[in-house]
Design an enzyme around this catalytic site. Structure first.
Site, PDB file in Angstrom:
ATOM      1  N   LYS A 198      40.838  32.861  40.769  1.00 41.37           N
ATOM      2  CA  LYS A 198      39.436  32.976  41.184  1.00 41.37           C
ATOM      3  C   LYS A 198      38.818  34.289  40.691  1.00 41.37           C
ATOM      4  O   LYS A 198      37.699  34.294  40.184  1.00 41.37           O
ATOM      5  CB  LYS A 198      39.308  32.892  42.722  1.00 41.37           C
ATOM      6  CG  LYS A 198      39.852  31.597  43.325  1.00 41.37           C
ATOM      7  CD  LYS A 198      39.543  31.473  44.809  1.00 41.37           C
ATOM      8  CE  LYS A 198      40.280  32.462  45.699  1.00 41.37           C
ATOM      9  NZ  LYS A 198      41.755  32.274  45.724  1.00 41.37           N
ATOM     10  N   ARG A 231      36.504  30.967  53.932  1.00 41.21           N
ATOM     11  CA  ARG A 231      37.910  30.608  54.055  1.00 41.21           C
ATOM     12  C   ARG A 231      38.190  29.811  55.330  1.00 41.21           C
ATOM     13  O   ARG A 231      39.344  29.425  55.563  1.00 41.21           O
ATOM     14  CB  ARG A 231      38.765  31.880  54.081  1.00 41.21           C
ATOM     15  CG  ARG A 231      39.397  32.257  52.740  1.00 41.21           C
ATOM     16  CD  ARG A 231      40.159  33.541  52.978  1.00 41.21           C
ATOM     17  NE  ARG A 231      41.235  33.799  52.065  1.00 41.21           N
ATOM     18  CZ  ARG A 231      41.134  34.567  50.977  1.00 41.21           C
ATOM     19  NH1 ARG A 231      39.990  35.081  50.624  1.00 41.21           N
ATOM     20  NH2 ARG A 231      42.198  34.821  50.246  1.00 41.21           N
ATOM     21  N   ARG A 277      49.027  45.657  45.131  1.00 38.88           N
ATOM     22  CA  ARG A 277      48.676  44.914  46.351  1.00 38.88           C
ATOM     23  C   ARG A 277      49.933  44.577  47.148  1.00 38.88           C
ATOM     24  O   ARG A 277      50.794  43.833  46.681  1.00 38.88           O
ATOM     25  CB  ARG A 277      47.931  43.619  45.976  1.00 38.88           C
ATOM     26  CG  ARG A 277      46.478  43.841  45.681  1.00 38.88           C
ATOM     27  CD  ARG A 277      45.757  42.547  45.404  1.00 38.88           C
ATOM     28  NE  ARG A 277      45.834  41.582  46.494  1.00 38.88           N
ATOM     29  CZ  ARG A 277      45.085  40.492  46.547  1.00 38.88           C
ATOM     30  NH1 ARG A 277      44.217  40.233  45.581  1.00 38.88           N
ATOM     31  NH2 ARG A 277      45.210  39.646  47.549  1.00 38.88           N
ATOM     32  N   ARG A 281      50.441  33.297  53.276  1.00 39.16           N
ATOM     33  CA  ARG A 281      49.062  33.103  52.791  1.00 39.16           C
ATOM     34  C   ARG A 281      48.829  31.636  52.415  1.00 39.16           C
ATOM     35  O   ARG A 281      47.746  31.104  52.642  1.00 39.16           O
ATOM     36  CB  ARG A 281      48.782  34.040  51.617  1.00 39.16           C
ATOM     37  CG  ARG A 281      48.567  35.476  52.096  1.00 39.16           C
ATOM     38  CD  ARG A 281      48.787  36.489  51.007  1.00 39.16           C
ATOM     39  NE  ARG A 281      47.807  36.451  49.957  1.00 39.16           N
ATOM     40  CZ  ARG A 281      48.012  36.966  48.731  1.00 39.16           C
ATOM     41  NH1 ARG A 281      49.160  37.547  48.445  1.00 39.16           N
ATOM     42  NH2 ARG A 281      47.076  36.904  47.827  1.00 39.16           N
ATOM     43  N   ARG A 315      51.497  39.608  39.449  1.00 36.93           N
ATOM     44  CA  ARG A 315      50.364  40.486  39.724  1.00 36.93           C
ATOM     45  C   ARG A 315      50.784  41.648  40.618  1.00 36.93           C
ATOM     46  O   ARG A 315      50.335  42.774  40.443  1.00 36.93           O
ATOM     47  CB  ARG A 315      49.242  39.668  40.389  1.00 36.93           C
ATOM     48  CG  ARG A 315      47.972  40.446  40.650  1.00 36.93           C
ATOM     49  CD  ARG A 315      46.834  39.537  41.064  1.00 36.93           C
ATOM     50  NE  ARG A 315      46.917  39.147  42.462  1.00 36.93           N
ATOM     51  CZ  ARG A 315      46.097  38.268  43.050  1.00 36.93           C
ATOM     52  NH1 ARG A 315      45.157  37.673  42.347  1.00 36.93           N
ATOM     53  NH2 ARG A 315      46.212  37.967  44.322  1.00 36.93           N
TER      54      ARG A 315
END
Ligand code: AMP
Length: 192
Positions: A14, A89, A134, A146, A128
């Site tokens: 996204k 969300r 992160r 998640r 990532r």
């Protein structure tokens, strides 16, 4: 206004695609995750609150998130439109977005949903996590949580927007450019 929700599970691409889309269509990018991370970095009150949820892979409460988005939208009311990345969300967030955009005399144009297999998502997120810093991308348990939250809280939004004839699924595997082309085709089809 052209208001596009870029939808999909964590790791669907996204953020990457949003950055390309805003350039092509002259839109404003609203990533609620980026706004939270900015606040965490700057140790604001909002950041301190959000951090405890984000580090566990849980959602920041709706009221906090909705107020933040409302404020952002009202400050950017004269723009061409928005790409919503990571928002809404929950159904409650979808309802809030409808109200706020309605007050601005506009509405969600469409939801573009990136469809990617779960194994590929985990792979992308762990990759990532090596460079993004992160915390929520570095631990496989947090990543799996998640996905659980996504299935339970977020995926019902697909039906919410399908019922309004605004949902469009897009195959989210392949090169960044090939996925971008598919997203642009879907937007052009909606606008024509
Ligand atoms: P993202 O950058 O979109 O992957 O978001 C990272 C994290 O920020 C999520 O796992 C949530 O903890 C939090 N977050 C981002 N957007 C929202 C939202 N719309 N509602 C609640 N929490 C959010």
């Amino acid at each position: 206004m052209l208001n596009i929700i870029l939808f999909g599970p964590p790791g669907a691409g996204k953020g990457t695609q949003s950055k390309k889309l805003i350039g092509k269509y002259g839109l404003i990018h609203l990533s609620t995750g980026d706004v939270f991370r900015y606040n965490i970095k700057n140790e604001t009150k909002l950041g301190v609150l959000a951090k405890s949820f984000i580090d566990q892979g849980e959602l920041v409460p709706d009221e906090v998130t909705n107020n933040m988005v409302k404020d952002f939208l009202e400050r950017n009311a004269n723009e061409n439109g928005f790409i919503f990345d990571g928002y809404p969300r929950t159904i409650a967030q979808g309802e809030s977005l409808k109200t706020v955009l309605g007050e601005m005399g506009t509405s969600v144009t469409m939801m573009l949903a990136l469809e990617v297999e779960e194994d590929e998502l985990v792979k992308r997120l762990l990759e990532r996590g090596k460079t993004s810093g992160r915390v929520d991308d570095q631990n496989e348990d947090t990543i799996r949580n998640r996905f659980r939250v996504y299935q339970k809280e977020t995926s019902p939004l697909a039906t919410f927007y399908s019922e309004q004839s605004k949902y469009m699924g897009v195959h989210g595997m392949g090169t960044v450019d090939s996925i971008f082309d598919r997203l642009c085709d879907a937007i052009e089809a909606k606008l024509s």
